[in-house]
Design an enzyme around this catalytic site. Structure first.
Site, PDB file in Angstrom:
ATOM      1  N   ASN A 153      47.361  41.377  35.435  1.00  0.00           N
ATOM      2  CA  ASN A 153      48.469  40.525  35.877  1.00  0.00           C
ATOM      3  C   ASN A 153      49.255  40.045  34.655  1.00  0.00           C
ATOM      4  O   ASN A 153      48.774  39.219  33.889  1.00  0.00           O
ATOM      5  CB  ASN A 153      47.898  39.333  36.659  1.00  0.00           C
ATOM      6  CG  ASN A 153      48.999  38.424  37.198  1.00  0.00           C
ATOM      7  OD1 ASN A 153      50.160  38.549  36.825  1.00  0.00           O
ATOM      8  ND2 ASN A 153      48.620  37.497  38.067  1.00  0.00           N
ATOM      9  N   CYS A 196      54.731  33.750  37.961  1.00  0.00           N
ATOM     10  CA  CYS A 196      54.704  35.208  38.170  1.00  0.00           C
ATOM     11  C   CYS A 196      55.941  35.733  38.896  1.00  0.00           C
ATOM     12  O   CYS A 196      56.200  36.931  38.885  1.00  0.00           O
ATOM     13  CB  CYS A 196      53.442  35.613  38.927  1.00  0.00           C
ATOM     14  SG  CYS A 196      51.948  35.257  38.003  1.00  0.00           S
ATOM     15  N   HIS A 202      54.376  42.625  42.827  1.00  0.00           N
ATOM     16  CA  HIS A 202      53.731  41.925  41.714  1.00  0.00           C
ATOM     17  C   HIS A 202      52.307  42.469  41.597  1.00  0.00           C
ATOM     18  O   HIS A 202      51.615  42.660  42.597  1.00  0.00           O
ATOM     19  CB  HIS A 202      53.715  40.425  41.996  1.00  0.00           C
ATOM     20  CG  HIS A 202      52.948  39.641  40.981  1.00  0.00           C
ATOM     21  ND1 HIS A 202      53.074  39.855  39.632  1.00  0.00           N
ATOM     22  CD2 HIS A 202      52.042  38.634  41.117  1.00  0.00           C
ATOM     23  CE1 HIS A 202      52.282  39.021  38.986  1.00  0.00           C
ATOM     24  NE2 HIS A 202      51.637  38.267  39.860  1.00  0.00           N
TER      25      HIS A 202
HETATM   26  N1  COA Z   1      32.720  38.411  36.929  1.00  0.00           N
HETATM   27  C1  COA Z   1      31.614  38.302  37.695  1.00  0.00           C
HETATM   28  N2  COA Z   1      31.494  37.345  38.641  1.00  0.00           N
HETATM   29  C2  COA Z   1      32.508  36.497  38.811  1.00  0.00           C
HETATM   30  C3  COA Z   1      33.680  36.563  38.051  1.00  0.00           C
HETATM   31  C4  COA Z   1      33.759  37.566  37.061  1.00  0.00           C
HETATM   32  N3  COA Z   1      34.828  37.733  36.282  1.00  0.00           N
HETATM   33  N4  COA Z   1      34.514  35.596  38.437  1.00  0.00           N
HETATM   34  C5  COA Z   1      33.915  34.931  39.442  1.00  0.00           C
HETATM   35  N5  COA Z   1      32.698  35.457  39.665  1.00  0.00           N
HETATM   36  C6  COA Z   1      31.701  35.069  40.648  1.00  0.00           C
HETATM   37  C7  COA Z   1      31.904  33.673  41.171  1.00  0.00           C
HETATM   38  O1  COA Z   1      31.284  32.743  40.295  1.00  0.00           O
HETATM   39  C8  COA Z   1      31.226  33.738  42.526  1.00  0.00           C
HETATM   40  O2  COA Z   1      29.862  33.595  42.329  1.00  0.00           O
HETATM   41  P1  COA Z   1      28.941  32.838  43.425  1.00  0.00           P
HETATM   42  O3  COA Z   1      29.113  33.621  44.697  1.00  0.00           O
HETATM   43  O4  COA Z   1      27.591  32.934  42.820  1.00  0.00           O
HETATM   44  O5  COA Z   1      29.504  31.461  43.504  1.00  0.00           O
HETATM   45  C9  COA Z   1      31.466  35.174  42.986  1.00  0.00           C
HETATM   46  O6  COA Z   1      31.844  35.900  41.804  1.00  0.00           O
HETATM   47  C10 COA Z   1      32.519  35.347  44.042  1.00  0.00           C
HETATM   48  O7  COA Z   1      33.638  34.615  43.711  1.00  0.00           O
HETATM   49  P2  COA Z   1      34.900  34.536  44.666  1.00  0.00           P
HETATM   50  O8  COA Z   1      35.872  33.570  44.080  1.00  0.00           O
HETATM   51  O9  COA Z   1      34.484  34.349  46.061  1.00  0.00           O
HETATM   52  O10 COA Z   1      35.447  36.039  44.558  1.00  0.00           O
HETATM   53  P3  COA Z   1      36.676  36.675  45.290  1.00  0.00           P
HETATM   54  O11 COA Z   1      36.244  37.839  46.086  1.00  0.00           O
HETATM   55  O12 COA Z   1      37.552  35.658  45.956  1.00  0.00           O
HETATM   56  O13 COA Z   1      37.519  37.249  44.043  1.00  0.00           O
HETATM   57  C11 COA Z   1      39.402  36.717  42.675  1.00  0.00           C
HETATM   58  C12 COA Z   1      37.981  36.374  43.051  1.00  0.00           C
HETATM   59  C13 COA Z   1      39.902  35.702  41.646  1.00  0.00           C
HETATM   60  C14 COA Z   1      39.439  38.107  42.084  1.00  0.00           C
HETATM   61  C15 COA Z   1      40.277  36.685  43.958  1.00  0.00           C
HETATM   62  O14 COA Z   1      40.056  35.496  44.655  1.00  0.00           O
HETATM   63  C16 COA Z   1      41.732  36.797  43.640  1.00  0.00           C
HETATM   64  O15 COA Z   1      42.184  37.822  43.159  1.00  0.00           O
HETATM   65  N6  COA Z   1      42.533  35.756  43.942  1.00  0.00           N
HETATM   66  C17 COA Z   1      43.936  35.784  43.680  1.00  0.00           C
HETATM   67  C18 COA Z   1      44.165  35.503  42.246  1.00  0.00           C
HETATM   68  C19 COA Z   1      45.565  35.844  41.836  1.00  0.00           C
HETATM   69  O16 COA Z   1      46.066  36.867  42.203  1.00  0.00           O
HETATM   70  N7  COA Z   1      46.168  34.978  41.027  1.00  0.00           N
HETATM   71  C20 COA Z   1      47.444  35.178  40.507  1.00  0.00           C
HETATM   72  C21 COA Z   1      48.462  35.043  41.576  1.00  0.00           C
HETATM   73  S1  COA Z   1      50.002  35.315  40.860  1.00  0.00           S
END
Ligand code: COA
Length: 324
Positions: A281, A115, A251
């Protein structure tokens, strides 16, 4: 002797025609618009059509940037293209775009910094211009990330989209790029990666051989912390205070990460360019897409100070502070 700066003289971008909303995703994966929007700020993403490549999007973005700059492709000395989804293993997508533009003969290569690819490419082109070797460079960030998504994996498939952006950089006595920073830490490779390749080998399980794998929560934490120190370092390198910045062009991965960086800089969200809602993204495409949107919508004006930053798989992270 006056120092030579690299100045952005034109911007351009391109998006695939097809838009996929969060509601469209709800139809085939267990997720919801509410979950996606609250966690990430994303409402929709653009998805490349069958046969539409990173190079196609890069070419369109490049043509628009060249037109905006009033530069002919034949005048270019350098093309640097950030991508992690090249059309082919080789030649590089930069070479493919070069041939289509008719810029044959100049140096052309890809940069793979996930990225951070565009911001890395900008940093590299800046060095070429400052050294005096290059007068006019084309810098592109382009991706078709949806090509390596498992549409059944809700943790990742809701986050990414396709798109490209480009800038023309020209040597100038006027600033210009003041400072660029580039970093990487390969120790984090397994938090965000696509674990297949030419030399490591491609696996043949359907839909699992070439997909993005991510530990979202861990990526989030490291990204926020790393970007905090990156923006401080960039301001220091440019000899500037945060109060001198007009715009943050981050980003576009997650609105919460963007808000954390803005807060660290004491910038209001009115000074932050946000396109993650529309594009999701797009990896290397994200920063130049946001920049082109900001320029063409009249938000960013000549003479303003912009801080560009990115974070991605590797991990990699990079920034550029420039006067537009
Ligand atoms: N829809 C619904 N539920 C979802 C889901 C989706 N698309 N994806 C994950 N979940 C669920 C998970 O299974 C989890 O369920 P559980 O609590 O029963 O285990 C719950 O949602 C919470 O997941 P969690 O990973 O704690 O959520 P979060 O608040 O951390 O958000 C992201 C997840 C991925 C959005 C967040 O961590 C994020 O944005 N991370 C950075 C990713 C990024 O920017 N990557 C690129 C960098 S260049």
């Amino acid at each position: 002797m006056a120092s030579t700066y690299a100045r952005i003289t034109g911007t351009g971008s391109a998006l695939p025609e097809r838009v996929m909303t969060n509601f469209d995703l709800e139809k085939f994966v267990e997720t919801s618009d509410e979950w996606i929007h609250t966690r990430t700020g994303i409402r929709q993403r653009h998805v490349a059509a069958e046969g539409e490549t990173t190079g196609d999007l890069a070419f369109l973005a490049a043509e628009r940037a060249l037109a905006a700059a009033g530069v002919q492709a034949s005048e270019l000395d350098l093309i640097v293209l950030g991508t992690t989804t090249p059309d082919l293993i080789f030649p590089s997508t930069a070479c493919l775009v070069q041939a289509r533009l008719g810029a044959n003969g100049c140096a052309a290569f890809d940069v793979n910094a996930a990225c951070s690819g565009f911001v890395y490419a900008l940093g590299v082109a800046d060095k070429f211009i400052r050294s005096g070797q290059t007068k006019k460079a084309l810098v592109i960030g382009a991706e078709t990330l949806t090509r390596m998504i498992d549409w059944k994996e809700r943790e990742t498939c809701v986050l990414f989209g396709d798109g490209a952006g480009a800038v023309v950089l020209e040597a100038s006595d006027e600033p210009g790029i003041y400072a660029t920073c580039m970093h990487a830490d390969g120790g984090y490779k397994e938090l965000l990666w696509n674990p297949v390749g030419v030399s490591a080998g491609f696996r043949d399980e359907p839909n699992h051989g070439v997909c993005i794998k991510m530990a979202g929560r861990e990526v989030f934490k490291v990204a926020v912390k790393t970007l905090d120190s990156l923006v401080e370092q960039t301001l220091q390198a440019a000899g500037m205070q945060a109060s001198q910045l007009d715009w943050l062009i981050p980003h576009q991965a997650n609105l919460r990460i963007i808000e954390a960086t803005a807060k660290r800089l004491d910038m209001s969200m009115d000074q932050v360019i946000v396109t993650v809602d529309k594009h999701a993204n797009t990896s290397s495409g994200s920063v130049p897409l946001a920049l082109d949107y900001a320029v063409r919508s009249g938000k960013v004006q000549r003479g303003q100070n912009l801080l560009l930053e990115a974070f991605g798989g590797g991990f990699t992270w990079a920034s550029a502070l420039l006067r537009y």
